[in-house]
Design an enzyme around this catalytic site. Structure first.
Site, PDB file in Angstrom:
ATOM      1  N   CYS B 164       0.807  -1.222   0.000  1.00 20.05           N
ATOM      2  CA  CYS B 164       0.000   0.000   0.000  1.00 20.05           C
ATOM      3  C   CYS B 164       0.839   1.271   0.000  1.00 20.05           C
ATOM      4  O   CYS B 164       0.291   2.367   0.064  1.00 20.05           O
ATOM      5  CB  CYS B 164      -0.972  -0.028   1.169  1.00 20.05           C
ATOM      6  SG  CYS B 164      -2.102  -1.413   1.013  1.00 20.05           S
ATOM      7  N   HIS B 304      -1.910   8.660   5.484  1.00 19.32           N
ATOM      8  CA  HIS B 304      -2.272   7.354   4.927  1.00 19.32           C
ATOM      9  C   HIS B 304      -3.730   7.103   5.320  1.00 19.32           C
ATOM     10  O   HIS B 304      -4.525   6.728   4.490  1.00 19.32           O
ATOM     11  CB  HIS B 304      -1.324   6.279   5.463  1.00 19.32           C
ATOM     12  CG  HIS B 304      -1.464   4.964   4.782  1.00 19.32           C
ATOM     13  ND1 HIS B 304      -1.356   4.826   3.421  1.00 19.32           N
ATOM     14  CD2 HIS B 304      -1.731   3.720   5.264  1.00 19.32           C
ATOM     15  CE1 HIS B 304      -1.541   3.548   3.086  1.00 19.32           C
ATOM     16  NE2 HIS B 304      -1.770   2.864   4.179  1.00 19.32           N
ATOM     17  N   GLU B 315      -0.469   5.652  12.957  1.00 19.88           N
ATOM     18  CA  GLU B 315      -0.044   6.836  12.198  1.00 19.88           C
ATOM     19  C   GLU B 315      -0.069   8.072  13.098  1.00 19.88           C
ATOM     20  O   GLU B 315       0.855   8.893  13.073  1.00 19.88           O
ATOM     21  CB  GLU B 315      -0.952   7.036  10.978  1.00 19.88           C
ATOM     22  CG  GLU B 315      -0.491   8.211  10.109  1.00 19.88           C
ATOM     23  CD  GLU B 315      -1.208   8.304   8.774  1.00 19.88           C
ATOM     24  OE1 GLU B 315      -2.241   7.611   8.586  1.00 19.88           O
ATOM     25  OE2 GLU B 315      -0.737   9.070   7.911  1.00 19.88           O
ATOM     26  N   LYS B 336      -8.724   9.153   1.633  1.00 16.80           N
ATOM     27  CA  LYS B 336      -9.391   7.851   1.579  1.00 16.80           C
ATOM     28  C   LYS B 336     -10.811   7.907   2.128  1.00 16.80           C
ATOM     29  O   LYS B 336     -11.605   7.007   1.895  1.00 16.80           O
ATOM     30  CB  LYS B 336      -8.562   6.818   2.352  1.00 16.80           C
ATOM     31  CG  LYS B 336      -7.218   6.510   1.689  1.00 16.80           C
ATOM     32  CD  LYS B 336      -6.460   5.413   2.417  1.00 16.80           C
ATOM     33  CE  LYS B 336      -5.124   5.086   1.763  1.00 16.80           C
ATOM     34  NZ  LYS B 336      -4.076   6.084   2.035  1.00 16.80           N
ATOM     35  N   HIS B 341      -9.419   3.279  -0.170  1.00 14.89           N
ATOM     36  CA  HIS B 341      -7.996   2.967  -0.183  1.00 14.89           C
ATOM     37  C   HIS B 341      -7.653   2.415  -1.562  1.00 14.89           C
ATOM     38  O   HIS B 341      -8.020   1.288  -1.892  1.00 14.89           O
ATOM     39  CB  HIS B 341      -7.685   1.947   0.908  1.00 14.89           C
ATOM     40  CG  HIS B 341      -6.217   1.697   1.105  1.00 14.89           C
ATOM     41  ND1 HIS B 341      -5.246   2.210   0.256  1.00 14.89           N
ATOM     42  CD2 HIS B 341      -5.558   0.978   2.052  1.00 14.89           C
ATOM     43  CE1 HIS B 341      -4.063   1.819   0.679  1.00 14.89           C
ATOM     44  NE2 HIS B 341      -4.221   1.082   1.761  1.00 14.89           N
ATOM     45  N   PHE B 399       1.302  -3.431   4.225  1.00 16.43           N
ATOM     46  CA  PHE B 399       1.570  -4.782   4.725  1.00 16.43           C
ATOM     47  C   PHE B 399       3.010  -5.159   4.367  1.00 16.43           C
ATOM     48  O   PHE B 399       3.527  -4.754   3.337  1.00 16.43           O
ATOM     49  CB  PHE B 399       0.659  -5.806   4.042  1.00 16.43           C
ATOM     50  CG  PHE B 399      -0.757  -5.843   4.560  1.00 16.43           C
ATOM     51  CD1 PHE B 399      -1.168  -5.067   5.627  1.00 16.43           C
ATOM     52  CD2 PHE B 399      -1.693  -6.679   3.956  1.00 16.43           C
ATOM     53  CE1 PHE B 399      -2.476  -5.130   6.088  1.00 16.43           C
ATOM     54  CE2 PHE B 399      -3.002  -6.740   4.410  1.00 16.43           C
ATOM     55  CZ  PHE B 399      -3.391  -5.968   5.465  1.00 16.43           C
TER      56      PHE B 399
END
Lengths: 381, 413
Positions: B164, B304, B315, B336, B341, B399
């Site tokens: 991501c 993010h 975050e 997002k 996302h 990830f």
């Protein structure tokens, strides 16, 4: 390469795993035999594969829970990465590994073939195929399988198992990406952007799903092994997949010297390009890259030739002009074809030859089955 | 490092202008999935890009299509090179590729097997030569290859993934190549068209997705107390990067600058961040250092902000460690909330939105921020905010321990 003060890049560690076994000695022994050490014509008939030699996984992946979280392609890669770290003498140096950057060249992971087969069987007569597919996938897919399939999770597992946590990037795209992983890793070191890199890739051939993809288009050889450069004529063309993984530790020469590491070889240049394919384009591209890489009189050539018709013949013709008299070994006759791993594997083998004083300079060639050519020059440190 | 061209495709619009108008109006692109049957699924919503389609409708084809549209806009805006002759390298973040269910099913049917189907049957059908064009469709290098052909980029194109954070990594690779002097320009793209049943179910099985299907536009709520997962999105963004001197020399209009890039790996867990947030903190600091920027010079953070309980907490913790008390009034926003996302594309899309934020002096909102999470006291931009912005920190985390941060600016350092 232009730009300021280019630093020399040396190889200080290599990790190799294939049907020939693991490590430098097993692979140097396999180089001259002309035929891969293990060939299985039965399990995936009509296709032949070169299966990986049995590995004692615990030696590099001590936790069973880690082994369980991975599919074979990841285990092979994590294992080979561990061998490379051992070879570089940094396996227990957590500060070095914590700053070590990583580039992995790979595709994706294994499917659960039993689940796929059962779903396809059920789909044939399902009154509502969409709902059936959803229900089966939700119930039958292992939640962690996704993480064993995701391309960047080979790098993720190397970080988890070995503590290599500088930062990682994963390059995808069959044969060329392995060459570009080496090219960009070396360029980052040469330019001073980083001090050290772990670079390599992993491929598991023992899986029927990839055979579907490569049977499409007719790229898979449907017969027992025969020498890669002699696969001409009706029904001869194509590659035999081989399970393999290769990783290299690259360092700036002065940084390696400063920590007292042995430079196994110099990674002198990595050149790659992707001209549009046309008759003659592979030979022309290889010749141009050969010059760009500065190869002059190599003592040996290691070729990643696929055995796919016409492009392998073009490569053979080009090599006979570029390196007359130099022995050419096809990786397909050592370990099979391993797509993304071809460039790193050839470069690691070349490093082994140079490190054992069996050659002063080795050229590695990679010609992608669909696109991309590369030439890598490895020379004595 | 100058940016001279931008291109954008998201679920709220095609092109910079449409997307920007929608984002600053707080419009959501999240809707009930119409592309495939969602019976039995826990999540039935996504930010699909429905204005563009392909035949067959599969992730690599969609990803290629989105990338083409975004790159066309960026290259045309930059005015660099000539049509089909881009004088620089290509770095493209693409989702991992594999054969999809409609094609597996077609092979199974074509095999004529009446009993249980196995991969041997699929191989036999593949050998009929009737489906050969699927080889290129389902190998990893094809999207980049076709983009390289269409735009005439130089050298071997790079297809990459850092999960991501891939879109940000594509930009970082371009920045590094230009700094090394290998190329004077780079076409950096992030693209993702992978809203399909198996991709969605994979995330669902990891309990990563919001299941608040009833009001799709309200499901993605980064930094809210009741956030329950991310919503998958699709789209692409493209940036033309150039050595600033070279761009000025050819009289190009400079839209902004990539001042710095930072990254840090995390070996803690396959899907979770180190509990102390150290790698996130290190990635943010590395980006600031690379940009030669003190934390105090950052005007806003393009988060993010996935809307998962884990990401938003970590975050926030990372940002608070770097920015300290200032995080209470440093505006932070997550695109997002509106477009979902966009996975592989997210880092690139959000970099483009960050540059538009600077250009327009407007910060797009984090919609659905109705119930702030008291555990993460942040200045979340709940409604579009007008303010002068000269430097943006854009975060991307993924990830596999991937953390990549960018510092974007209106003026050079």
């Amino acid at each position: 390469m232009s730009g300021p003060a280019r630093r020399e890049v040396v190889v200080t560690g290599i990790g190799l795993v294939s049907c020939a076994g693991e490590g430098i000695d097993a692979h140097l022994a396999a180089l001259g035999t002309g035929r891969p050490a293990r060939t299985d014509t039965a399990t995936f008939a009509p296709y032949t594969v070169h299966p990986v030699a049995p590995l004692a996984l615990d030696g590099q992946i001590p936790k069973k829970s880690d082994q369980r979280q991975m599919e074979p392609w990841q285990r092979l890669g994590v294992y080979a990465a561990g061998l490379a770290l051992d070879s570089a003498g940094v396996k227990d140096d957590s500060a070095f590994k914590g700053a070590l950057h990583l580039v992995v060249a790979c595709g994706g992971g294994e499917r659960d073939t039993a689940v796929d087969g059962a779903i396809l069987t059920g789909l044939r007569d399902a009154p509502d195929p969409g709902a059936y597919l959803n229900e089966r996938l939700l119930n039958d897919l292992r939640p962690t399988l996704f993480l064993a399939q995701l391309s960047n999770l080979l790098a993720g597992n190397i970080a988890i198992v070995h503590g290599v946590t500088g930062a990682s990037r994963t390059f995808m795209g069959e044969e060329p990406c392995g060459v570009d992983a080496l090219r960009i890793a070396a360029a980052r070191i040469a330019s001073g952007q980083v001090e050290a890199m772990l670079v390599g890739g992993s491929y598991s051939a023992e899986r029927p799903d990839v055979m579907v993809v490569h049977e499409l288009g007719g790229y898979l050889r449907r017969a027992d092994h025969s020498p890669v450069f002699s696969r001409s004529g009706e029904g001869e063309s194509g590659f035999i997949l081989g399970s393999a993984a290769a990783f290299l530790v690259l360092e700036a020469e002065e940084a390696a010297a400063a920590r007292g590491a042995t430079a196994l070889a110099r990674l002198s240049s990595v050149a790659s390009d992707r001209p549009r394919r046309a008759p003659g384009s592979v030979g022309a591209s290889l010749s141009a890259l050969w010059r760009e890489a500065g190869v002059t009189r190599p003592d040996a050539v290691i070729s990643g030739a696929t055995g796919v018709a016409t492009i392998t013949a073009e490569e053979g013709a080009a090599l006979s002009e570029l390196a007359p008299g130099a022995p050419v070994t096809a990786l397909g006759d050592v370990s099979g074809h391993s797509l993304e791993v071809t460039g790193p594997f050839g470069t690691a083998l070349a490093t082994a030859l140079v490190a054992r004083a069996q050659a002063r300079e080795v050229a590695v060639t990679v010609v992608g089955h669909r696109r991309g050519e590369g030439v890598i020059r490895v020379s004595a440190a | 490092m100058a940016v001279t061209g931008l291109g954008l495709v998201t679920s709220v619009g095609q092109g910079q202008a449409d997307t920007w108008a929608a984002l600053t109006a707080g419009r959501s692109g999240i809707r009930t999935i119409g592309r495939f049957a969602t019976d039995g699924l826990r999540t039935r919503i996504a930010g699909t890009v429905d204005c563009l389609d392909t035949d067959p409708l599969v992730a690599p084809a969609l990803s290629q299509r989105f990338a083409e549209v975004a790159a066309e806009e960026a290259v045309s805006q930059s005015g660099i090179g000539a049509k089909g002759d881009f004088p620089g390298a290509l770095f493209i973040a693409v989702p991992p590729v594999e054969m999809e269910w409609p094609q597996r099913h077609a092979l199974a049917v074509a095999s004529g097997q009446a009993g249980p189907i196995t991969y041997t049957d699929l191989q036999r059908a593949a050998a009929s030569r009737r489906f050969d064009e699927w080889h290129d469709l389902f190998i990893f290098g094809t999207v980049a290859d076709r983009i390289a052909d269409r735009f005439g980029t130089r050298g071997s194109p790079i297809s990459l993934s850092t999960a991501c954070s891939s879109g940000a990594t594509a930009i970082q690779l371009g920045v590094e190549a230009i700094r090394r002097g290998e190329t004077a320009a780079a076409l950096c793209i992030g693209t993702d068209g992978s809203v399909n049943p198996e991709s969605l179910i994979r995330f669902s099985l990891l309990s990563a997705l919001s299941t608040q299907n009833d009001t799709p536009s309200a499901a993605s709520k980064p930094f809210s107390k009741n956030r329950d997962g991310f919503v998958m999105g699709e789209g692409a963004a493209a940036l033309v990067l150039e050595d600033a001197e070279a761009a000025r020399a050819r009289g190009a209009k400079i839209l902004g600058y990539v001042l710095g890039c930072g990254e840090k790996g995390d070996g803690f867990h396959r899907t979770r961040s180190s509990p102390d947030g150290a790698p996130i903190i290190a990635a943010i600091r590395a980006a600031l250092d690379d940009a030669g920027t003190m934390p105090g010079a950052i005007d806003t953070i393009n988060a993010h902000g996935t809307s998962t309980p884990e990401n938003d907490k970590m975050e926030a913790m990372g940002c608070m460690a770097v920015f300290g008390e200032r995080m209470r009034d440093l505006p932070i926003s997550s695109n997002k909330s509106m477009i979902g996302h966009t996975l592989t594309a997210a880092g690139a899309i959000e970099a483009v939105v960050s540059l538009l934020t600077i250009q327009h002096g407007r910060i797009p909102p984090t919609i659905n921020y109705a119930l702030p999470d008291p555990a993460i006291p942040l200045d979340v931009v709940a409604t579009t905010r007008d303010m002068a912005v000269s430097r943006v920190l854009s975060n991307s985390f993924g990830f596999g321990g991937q953390n990549t941060c960018l510092v974007l600016a209106g003026e050079p350092a």
